[in-house]
Design a protein around this motif. Structure first.
Motif, PDB file in Angstrom:
ATOM      1  N   UNK A  16      85.291 -47.709-123.437  1.00  0.00           N
ATOM      2  CA  UNK A  16      84.466 -47.398-124.587  1.00  0.00           C
ATOM      3  C   UNK A  16      85.245 -47.597-125.773  1.00  0.00           C
ATOM      4  N   UNK A  17      86.515 -47.604-125.610  1.00  0.00           N
ATOM      5  CA  UNK A  17      87.101 -47.551-127.065  1.00  0.00           C
ATOM      6  C   UNK A  17      87.613 -49.281-127.316  1.00  0.00           C
ATOM      7  N   UNK A  18      87.100 -50.033-126.327  1.00  0.00           N
ATOM      8  CA  UNK A  18      87.394 -51.519-126.607  1.00  0.00           C
ATOM      9  C   UNK A  18      88.574 -51.659-126.046  1.00  0.00           C
ATOM     10  N   UNK A  19      89.402 -51.048-125.649  1.00  0.00           N
ATOM     11  CA  UNK A  19      90.822 -51.436-124.840  1.00  0.00           C
ATOM     12  C   UNK A  19      90.537 -52.403-123.786  1.00  0.00           C
ATOM     13  N   UNK A  20      91.032 -53.540-123.529  1.00  0.00           N
ATOM     14  CA  UNK A  20      90.887 -54.431-122.420  1.00  0.00           C
ATOM     15  C   UNK A  20      91.858 -54.024-121.434  1.00  0.00           C
ATOM     16  N   UNK A  21      91.307 -53.556-120.367  1.00  0.00           N
ATOM     17  CA  UNK A  21      92.174 -53.133-119.257  1.00  0.00           C
ATOM     18  C   UNK A  21      92.723 -54.234-118.289  1.00  0.00           C
ATOM     19  N   UNK A  22      91.788 -55.352-118.425  1.00  0.00           N
ATOM     20  CA  UNK A  22      92.136 -56.442-117.273  1.00  0.00           C
ATOM     21  C   UNK A  22      91.358 -57.603-117.940  1.00  0.00           C
ATOM     22  N   UNK A  23      92.025 -58.902-117.858  1.00  0.00           N
ATOM     23  CA  UNK A  23      91.409 -60.277-118.148  1.00  0.00           C
ATOM     24  C   UNK A  23      92.222 -61.327-117.697  1.00  0.00           C
ATOM     25  N   UNK A  24      91.546 -62.011-116.908  1.00  0.00           N
ATOM     26  CA  UNK A  24      91.921 -63.370-116.198  1.00  0.00           C
ATOM     27  C   UNK A  24      92.147 -64.386-117.065  1.00  0.00           C
ATOM     28  N   UNK A  25      93.039 -65.455-116.679  1.00  0.00           N
ATOM     29  CA  UNK A  25      93.342 -66.453-117.607  1.00  0.00           C
ATOM     30  C   UNK A  25      92.042 -67.343-118.252  1.00  0.00           C
ATOM     31  N   UNK A  26      91.183 -67.343-117.318  1.00  0.00           N
ATOM     32  CA  UNK A  26      89.909 -68.071-117.553  1.00  0.00           C
ATOM     33  C   UNK A  26      89.397 -67.470-119.095  1.00  0.00           C
ATOM     34  N   UNK A  27      89.336 -66.056-119.108  1.00  0.00           N
ATOM     35  CA  UNK A  27      88.857 -65.637-120.430  1.00  0.00           C
ATOM     36  C   UNK A  27      89.867 -65.955-121.533  1.00  0.00           C
ATOM     37  N   UNK A  28      90.885 -65.868-121.507  1.00  0.00           N
ATOM     38  CA  UNK A  28      91.745 -66.247-122.649  1.00  0.00           C
ATOM     39  C   UNK A  28      91.649 -67.843-122.840  1.00  0.00           C
ATOM     40  N   UNK A  29      91.520 -68.650-121.675  1.00  0.00           N
ATOM     41  CA  UNK A  29      90.984 -70.012-122.103  1.00  0.00           C
ATOM     42  C   UNK A  29      89.786 -70.239-123.011  1.00  0.00           C
TER      43      UNK A  29
END
Length: 450
Positions: free
Chosen positions: A130-143
């Protein structure tokens, strides 16, 4: 077994302390103060030993759980050299440590396996709180978002302020489209949100897809199918023209040049006339095909107005009642909603329904207890629909994917634009045309309206 022995030892020590206390009280009442002092000392020693014993076990167990918490599985307790109950306790703790270690390693392996899958996924996936902290993201998101590393949703403000606002406001189970432009390209993103609960905390799971590339693939596939059909139709028309032209040419020309008129007999003239007639017919077929292609490409913009579906279907019923074979089938209209209205071009929708009905009537030839049904209603997503359904032989699965390809047809006298034209009209209405077929049970074409 260990807990039972430990329990018995603990009870026996407490009983011994209690019994010593009773003796102390009795001797103290007898005013044997020296002996009382010795018994008090013995009682204190017993109590200290009990406390020390308990603290030793408590520290051991606390140390054990602290090691587990820190994922340290190297801890081992000696299983010999101590009282039997303590040896058994140590052995049990060591066994428990091994079991937890195996479970931990198994979970680690599974986690690494799932992370590898997510790393290679063509869909971008991230979770945030809820605070906007990203706990996980895969490389495709960053790309896709052209930003790395992603730790907080607010970082997206540096990519695009509107993208940051979208991520900040998107609610669970919402789906939104976003056009993102960077220094390399412009991409169409489909962003979908859902809610998950992990360790008692509510997290937001967001998936991101580049639908532009998917649309490009679909468009390329459609062009390939279209070109294949166009090539097939044109070759079917041109091949006989070329063959007959060569045959006629041999009547009037050989390797030495033009044949003298005296050598042209009545038979060659008759064959020439027949050949020219075939060429003319093939040319007309080719022109008709081209005209169909032009009509497909020049569908007028729908002239929409409010239409009462009941009245529309009554009109279509009258039109199709003149079709050959209509009197041999059972026709009915089934309503899942009353007084249904759609905002559409009446002529175009009528054209679609009549074409679908004609196809159904033709397919029902020779079918026992043939039925044709119009079904109208509203879906759970509030989409209005009209379905044309029959119980004919159906559409084979191997050609189901091609029935909406322009100029594809299984009929000898068909143009192959009926279904593709109907689908295009529905797209111009902002809706869709969906086909479904179970051979020899039912076939349905459903018009969906927003």
């Amino acid at each position: 077994m260990v807990s039972r022995r430990f329990y018995l030892q603990l009870v026996s020590r407490i009983v011994a302390i209690s019994f010593t206390g009773l003796i102390l009280a009795f001797i103290f009442l007898q005013e044997l103060y020296v002996l009382s002092a010795l018994i008090i000392l013995f009682l204190v020693l017993q109590t200290i030993f009990l406390i020390k014993n308990l603290n030793h076990n408590n520290r051991k167990i606390a140390y054990f759980f602290n090691s587990i918490k820190n994922e340290d599985f190297t801890l081992r307790f000696p299983e010999n050299g101590a009282p039997k109950s303590f040896n058994e306790l140590n052995k049990s703790l060591n066994t428990l440590n091994e079991v937890i270690q195996k479970i931990y390693l198994k979970n680690q392996t599974q986690e690494q396996y799932y992370q590898e899958i997510l790393k290679h996924a063509e869909t971008g996936i991230l979770t945030c709180n809820d605070n906007g902290h990203i706990l996980f993201s895969n490389p495709k998101v960053e790309k896709l978002l052209n930003y790395t590393p992603l730790n907080h949703v607010k970082q997206l403000e540096q990519v695009d302020k509107k993208l940051y606002e979208l991520f900040s406001t998107i609610e669970p189970f919402e789906r939104k489209l976003f056009q993102l432009t960077n220094e390399r390209e412009t991409i169409e993103l489909a962003i979908k949100s859902s809610k998950i609960i992990l360790n008692g905390k509510v997290l937001k799971l967001i998936t991101i897809q580049d639908i532009h590339s998917e649309l490009d693939k679909k468009e390329t596939d459609s062009w390939i199918k279209l070109i294949r059909v166009l090539t097939h139709e044109i070759m079917n028309s041109v091949t006989p023209i070329t063959s007959i032209s060569e045959s006629i040419l041999r009547y009037y020309k050989d390797e030495n040049g033009i044949i003298p008129a005296i050598q042209v007999d009545e038979n060659k003239i008759q064959n020439t006339a027949k050949g020219l007639e075939v060429i003319k017919n093939q040319g007309n077929d080719l022109m008709s095909f081209v005209q169909s292609y032009r009509s497909f490409l020049n569908v007028p913009i729908p002239d929409k107005k409010i239409i009462k579906v009941d009245e529309l279907l009554e009109k279509v019923s009258v039109l199709i009642s003149q079709e050959i074979g209509f009197d041999t089938i059972s026709f009915s209209i089934y309503k899942n909603a009353d007084d249904l209205e759609i905002y559409a071009d009446e002529k175009q929708i009528t054209q679609i329904l009549v074409n679908l009905s004609k196809n159904a009537i033709q397919s029902l030839t020779g079918t026992n207890e043939a039925t044709l049904q119009f079904i109208l209603g509203i879906t759970s997503d509030r989409e209005k629909y009209i379905t044309v359904k029959d119980n004919g032989p159906g559409i084979p699965q191997d050609i189901m994917d091609q029935i909406f390809v322009p100029f594809f047809t299984t009929k000898q006298d068909g143009t192959g634009i009926g279904l593709s034209l109907s689908k295009q009209i529905m797209h111009l209405h902002g809706g869709n045309l969906i086909a479904r077929s179970i051979p020899n049970i039912e076939t349905s074409f459903t018009l969906f309206f927003k």
